[in-house]
Scaffold this active site. Structure first.
Site, short mmCIF file in Angstrom:
data_model
loop_
_atom_site.label_atom_id
_atom_site.label_comp_id
_atom_site.label_asym_id
_atom_site.label_seq_id
_atom_site.Cartn_x
_atom_site.Cartn_y
_atom_site.Cartn_z
N HIS A 1 0.84 -1.21 0.00
CA HIS A 1 0.00 0.00 0.00
C HIS A 1 0.87 1.25 0.00
CE1 HIS A 1 0.41 0.98 4.35
NE2 HIS A 1 0.39 -0.32 4.55
N HIS B 1 3.35 3.75 12.61
CA HIS B 1 2.31 4.61 13.21
C HIS B 1 2.86 5.46 14.37
CE1 HIS B 1 -1.42 2.26 11.61
NE2 HIS B 1 -0.36 1.99 10.87
N GLU C 1 -5.14 1.14 2.35
CA GLU C 1 -4.99 -0.01 3.25
C GLU C 1 -5.24 0.40 4.69
OE1 GLU C 1 -3.28 -2.94 5.97
OE2 GLU C 1 -2.64 -0.86 5.78
N GLU C 2 -4.75 1.57 5.06
CA GLU C 2 -4.87 2.01 6.45
C GLU C 2 -6.31 2.31 6.85
OE1 GLU C 2 -2.56 1.75 8.50
OE2 GLU C 2 -0.64 1.89 7.44
N ASP D 1 -0.52 4.32 0.83
CA ASP D 1 -1.02 5.29 1.82
C ASP D 1 -0.29 5.13 3.15
OD1 ASP D 1 -2.52 2.78 1.81
OD2 ASP D 1 -3.73 3.64 3.42
#
Lengths: 422, 422
Positions: A100, A391, A167-168, A102
């Site tokens: 991904h 994150h 995806e997130e 993002d």
């Protein structure tokens, strides 16, 4: 010189190129709705490799009726999905390489030592939001394909590289690629596993629980019913359910994980005045879904646990706890333990690193679950970087891990897709 | 005709006047900072009775240094305190009749059947915000004074009627009257006790508790520490403390109250994302202070209970729970059980109603605590209306209760202040 040796040499020679590519990707802040510029870099790279490119903005109208669709967006304007294909000579097994593009927002800027989007290189690491989750993994994929191509190797099976959005936020990008018709005989997703191999991935869902009480003045609190007191019963019940569910997990892939299928209560809110008995408490959380389970199984299990509270508490019998499923969900993914694709990844890991791989089940969901659930395609999650920094502020990836992952995946491609006769 | 008979007749004759006075008071929405118009009606009524009037806006600068001062206001503009005095002939015991003019806001309008400020009369009740808490009580006081005056009775002791602001926010109005020098030999406050006599009043304080955790992804929640799980330990500890404190209460005035000194957790807030382990939980609540206790005693007791958690939980030892005292506080109030003033109220209650009074300790604080704590003045809370409707939608007061309270208080005034020789 063997192909292995050639790949090793190639990666050494191209390391500074790979670092620069990762830096460029990190420097584009590709949070949800802003993936365009980072995708442009992916497209440029795939063009250079010589792949066939597909670029499209997923169609909200079409996707939104799909049972696995999750997104809070209105549309996907400015968020193109990219799929680049390198068709094989035929007669071989195909593969999807999925990553991904993002990233999650940078959060509290004050906790970052440097600009989250500078892509600074320091002590053998590239820093920045998305370095580990998962632009480093994407670079490993692109380097693996480049290696095969640049070394003049022609494969039988197709390589389908997917740079997906969202995806997130629940996987709408990968879903869109599946709906568009892309499929293959196996999938690898280089999410940050710290080079562990995850043949099984935990799914997860979000839930919301509303607990009712009865308001009263705090001085005569016995005239009311505290929703918070009832909430403590719910918390206890959820904890018991978590213990029960985890006591039933016997899969050795979970053996080093203290809570394989956690139930996390992430948010609580209740009452509004110190002197009043709270008449409503709201809790939101995430429940893990085992690779052997369906979302439906788990929804039922949590629901039944909450219903069982009615037997021990007369108030909750009269005022049942309300359970709601909302927001994100990730289906679990897996590959059979004796599958050739898994065996090939294990042997290539050993060949490149000289060590035995660690096999574990992932503690979180990935887009891999969609390939398993919708296409029944064996899917493995394996990649550089660690979730400890994903994150979080000061996210980074170790460059040598990224390059090793590229090497392993390149070798895997040769073994899985097979070299075509000249 | 005896004075008792005369007072009974007077109240019958003047019932419709009393109802109209209450309606007028309810129709003025005297929430904090908007007490002026309601006070004007009080002033007009006291003038008609023929009392000496004192009107002033409390001085924030002067009051705010007082240890018992509680208010979140910047100043008291537009919020006059009113004290009306009827000086006796001398040689008698004086009395303060204290009632607050401020009301709490109406809350959720949708739950009101009628306009909260219409003062509608229906089925022998006057409806509206403040009818029970405590404009009905104030009307009972004014009717009692009127009766004495209109019946041509002259008393030896002074009657000091106080219509104060800010009771609902912590008592700054009564504090201002005390600081201005008003004092007497006894105090009666007709808060809604449903005609029970409260010789003791519970005090209370607000507290805030901060509980720290350690954030982590919900999928690997074992890597974090849930502040909510730690909060359940705090909730349990508070519940144990409440049980311990209440097991020590032996005063017979509390015998019919299931939790004499409640600790109410009125608000909880923690975490902000379903998939994250919450790293902070905040709770706010109210702790009751017994008539035999000081605020300081109770602060210490709660603090020690929370500190004791450090013995059972290593995380809380490293990350102690933070306790803060904020917002409102009410000191407890009381009168000795054999005090003449209490005996006189009891006998007048019996004379007027033909029934024995119920004596209890109040489950909430009133401004009465300030008279006890600062002036050492015996204080009784006794009035019409019930707390079940106070602060709630569709608040009302029964008219006959209000008139009976007026009758009882009028008789009490004669007995306490004594009739002067002509």
């Amino acid at each position: 010189m063997s192909y292995s040796e050639k790949i090793t040499k190639y990666m050494q020679k191209r390391e500074s190129y790979a670092i620069k590519l990762l830096q460029k990707l990190v420097q584009e802040k590709s949070i949800s709705e802003h993936e365009r510029q980072a995708q442009a870099i992916v497209i440029e790279t795939c063009r250079e490799i010589g792949m066939e490119i597909d670029i499209w903005e997923p169609d909200m109208k079409e996707l939104s009726t799909h049972p696995n669709f999750v997104s809070s967006r209105k549309d996907f304007h400015d968020s193109p999905n990219v799929v680049a294909k390198w068709s094989g000579a035929g007669g071989g097994k195909s593969i999807i390489l999925n990553g991904h593009i993002d990233v999650v927002p940078e959060g509290d800027m004050k906790q970052w030592r440097n600009d989250p989007y500078d892509g600074k290189v320091e002590d053998g690491k590239v820093y920045g939001r998305g370095s580990t989750d998962m632009k480093g993994g994407n670079v490993a994929l692109l380097m693996a394909i480049s290696a095969i191509k640049d070394l003049g190797i022609k494969l039988k099976g197709d390589i389908i590289f997917q740079s997906v959005i969202e995806e997130e936020s629940g996987g709408a990008g990968t879903l869109a690629a599946i709906v568009r018709g892309y499929k293959a005989d196996a999938v690898i997703i280089p999410e940050p596993t710290n080079m562990k191999i995850f043949p099984k991935q935990q799914g997860s869902m979000w839930f919301r629980i509303n607990i009712k009480g009865k308001a009263a003045h705090g001085g005569t609190r016995y005239e009311g019913v505290s929703a918070l007191e009832k909430a403590t019963l719910v918390i206890k019940k959820i904890h018991e359910l978590e213990q029960k569910r985890n006591s039933e997990v016997s899969d050795p892939l979970f053996k080093s994980i203290s809570i394989p299928l956690p139930i996390n209560i992430g948010k609580i809110e209740g009452g509004n005045w110190p002197s009043s008995v709270p008449d409503l408490v709201l809790m939101e959380g995430r429940i893990g879904v085992g690779p052997h389970e369906t979302l439906e199984d788990v929804r039922k299990e949590l629901s039944e646990a909450l219903v069982s509270l009615e037997e021990i508490d007369p108030w909750l019998k009269e005022n049942p706890v309300q359970l709601e499923w909302f927001g994100a969900q990730w289906v679990p993914g897996s590959i059979k333990e004796d599958h050739t694709f898994l065996k090939l990844l294990e042997s290539n890991f050993e060949k490149v690193t000289g060590q035995s791989p660690t096999l574990e089940a992932s503690p979180w969901g990935t887009d891999g679950g969609l390939f398993t659930a919708l296409l029944n395609t064996p899917t493995i999650v394996f990649g550089p970087g660690t979730t400890e920094v994903a994150h979080y502020p000061n996210e980074y990836i170790k460059i040598d891990q990224m390059m090793k992952a590229a090497e392993i995946i390149a070798s895997l491609l040769i073994d899985w897709c097979e070299i075509a006769e000249k």
